[in-house]
Scaffold this motif. Sequence first.
Motif, PDB file in Angstrom:
ATOM      1  N   LYS A 175      58.122   4.669  -8.554  1.00  0.00           N
ATOM      2  CA  LYS A 175      57.695   5.715  -9.497  1.00  0.00           C
ATOM      3  C   LYS A 175      58.463   5.579 -10.803  1.00  0.00           C
ATOM      4  N   TRP A 176      59.751   5.300 -10.726  1.00  0.00           N
ATOM      5  CA  TRP A 176      60.600   5.145 -11.901  1.00  0.00           C
ATOM      6  C   TRP A 176      60.069   3.996 -12.762  1.00  0.00           C
ATOM      7  N   ILE A 177      59.720   2.883 -12.131  1.00  0.00           N
ATOM      8  CA  ILE A 177      59.194   1.730 -12.859  1.00  0.00           C
ATOM      9  C   ILE A 177      57.866   2.075 -13.522  1.00  0.00           C
ATOM     10  N   LEU A 178      57.004   2.758 -12.818  1.00  0.00           N
ATOM     11  CA  LEU A 178      55.699   3.143 -13.358  1.00  0.00           C
ATOM     12  C   LEU A 178      55.856   4.055 -14.580  1.00  0.00           C
ATOM     13  N   VAL A 179      56.733   5.033 -14.486  1.00  0.00           N
ATOM     14  CA  VAL A 179      56.955   5.967 -15.596  1.00  0.00           C
ATOM     15  C   VAL A 179      57.569   5.230 -16.791  1.00  0.00           C
ATOM     16  N   LEU A 180      58.514   4.353 -16.546  1.00  0.00           N
ATOM     17  CA  LEU A 180      59.125   3.569 -17.625  1.00  0.00           C
ATOM     18  C   LEU A 180      58.085   2.659 -18.279  1.00  0.00           C
ATOM     19  N   GLU A 181      57.250   2.048 -17.468  1.00  0.00           N
ATOM     20  CA  GLU A 181      56.192   1.186 -17.996  1.00  0.00           C
ATOM     21  C   GLU A 181      55.237   1.963 -18.904  1.00  0.00           C
ATOM     22  N   ARG A 182      54.858   3.154 -18.503  1.00  0.00           N
ATOM     23  CA  ARG A 182      53.971   3.986 -19.336  1.00  0.00           C
ATOM     24  C   ARG A 182      54.641   4.342 -20.656  1.00  0.00           C
ATOM     25  N   PHE A 183      55.913   4.728 -20.596  1.00  0.00           N
ATOM     26  CA  PHE A 183      56.662   5.068 -21.809  1.00  0.00           C
ATOM     27  C   PHE A 183      56.689   3.868 -22.761  1.00  0.00           C
ATOM     28  N   LEU A 184      57.027   2.701 -22.243  1.00  0.00           N
ATOM     29  CA  LEU A 184      57.120   1.508 -23.092  1.00  0.00           C
ATOM     30  C   LEU A 184      55.761   1.084 -23.634  1.00  0.00           C
ATOM     31  N   ASN A 185      54.726   1.210 -22.846  1.00  0.00           N
ATOM     32  CA  ASN A 185      53.382   0.883 -23.336  1.00  0.00           C
ATOM     33  C   ASN A 185      52.984   1.794 -24.493  1.00  0.00           C
ATOM     34  N   LYS A 186      53.344   3.056 -24.412  1.00  0.00           N
ATOM     35  CA  LYS A 186      53.052   3.981 -25.518  1.00  0.00           C
ATOM     36  C   LYS A 186      53.826   3.596 -26.766  1.00  0.00           C
ATOM     37  N   LEU A 187      55.077   3.166 -26.592  1.00  0.00           N
ATOM     38  CA  LEU A 187      55.856   2.714 -27.749  1.00  0.00           C
ATOM     39  C   LEU A 187      55.219   1.488 -28.388  1.00  0.00           C
ATOM     40  N   MET A 188      54.735   0.588 -27.572  1.00  0.00           N
ATOM     41  CA  MET A 188      54.171  -0.667 -28.067  1.00  0.00           C
ATOM     42  C   MET A 188      52.833  -0.482 -28.775  1.00  0.00           C
ATOM     43  N   ASN A 189      52.249   0.682 -28.696  1.00  0.00           N
ATOM     44  CA  ASN A 189      51.010   0.963 -29.431  1.00  0.00           C
ATOM     45  C   ASN A 189      51.255   1.084 -30.930  1.00  0.00           C
ATOM     46  N   SER A 190      52.498   1.257 -31.322  1.00  0.00           N
ATOM     47  CA  SER A 190      52.837   1.397 -32.733  1.00  0.00           C
ATOM     48  C   SER A 190      53.435   0.087 -33.249  1.00  0.00           C
ATOM     49  N   SER A 191      52.861  -0.456 -34.302  1.00  0.00           N
ATOM     50  CA  SER A 191      53.394  -1.707 -34.858  1.00  0.00           C
ATOM     51  C   SER A 191      54.812  -1.516 -35.397  1.00  0.00           C
TER      52      SER A 191
END
Length: 69
Positions: free
Chosen positions: A33-49
């Motif tokens: 669960k920790w990995i999944l939540v971290l992955e979602r957070f980082l994916n949202k960050l990566m949406n911004s150039s």
Amino acid sequence: MLRDVLLKLYPYLLIPPISEVLLKKPDDGQIEKWILVLERFLNKLMNSSELRASVYVYEFLTSNNLENI
């Protein structure tokens, strides 16, 4: 913490919130669960150039220190 730094540097960008799950050290039963939540957070960050190009995001992604989330 990464989010605090990003909020100060980029007040005009939407920085995703940090889940309570990430604020605690994961135990063996929670690691997936920790990995999944971290992955979602980082994916949202990566949406911004701008955030993708941030030295702070790069440092976070290349660091072995999990204290900087």
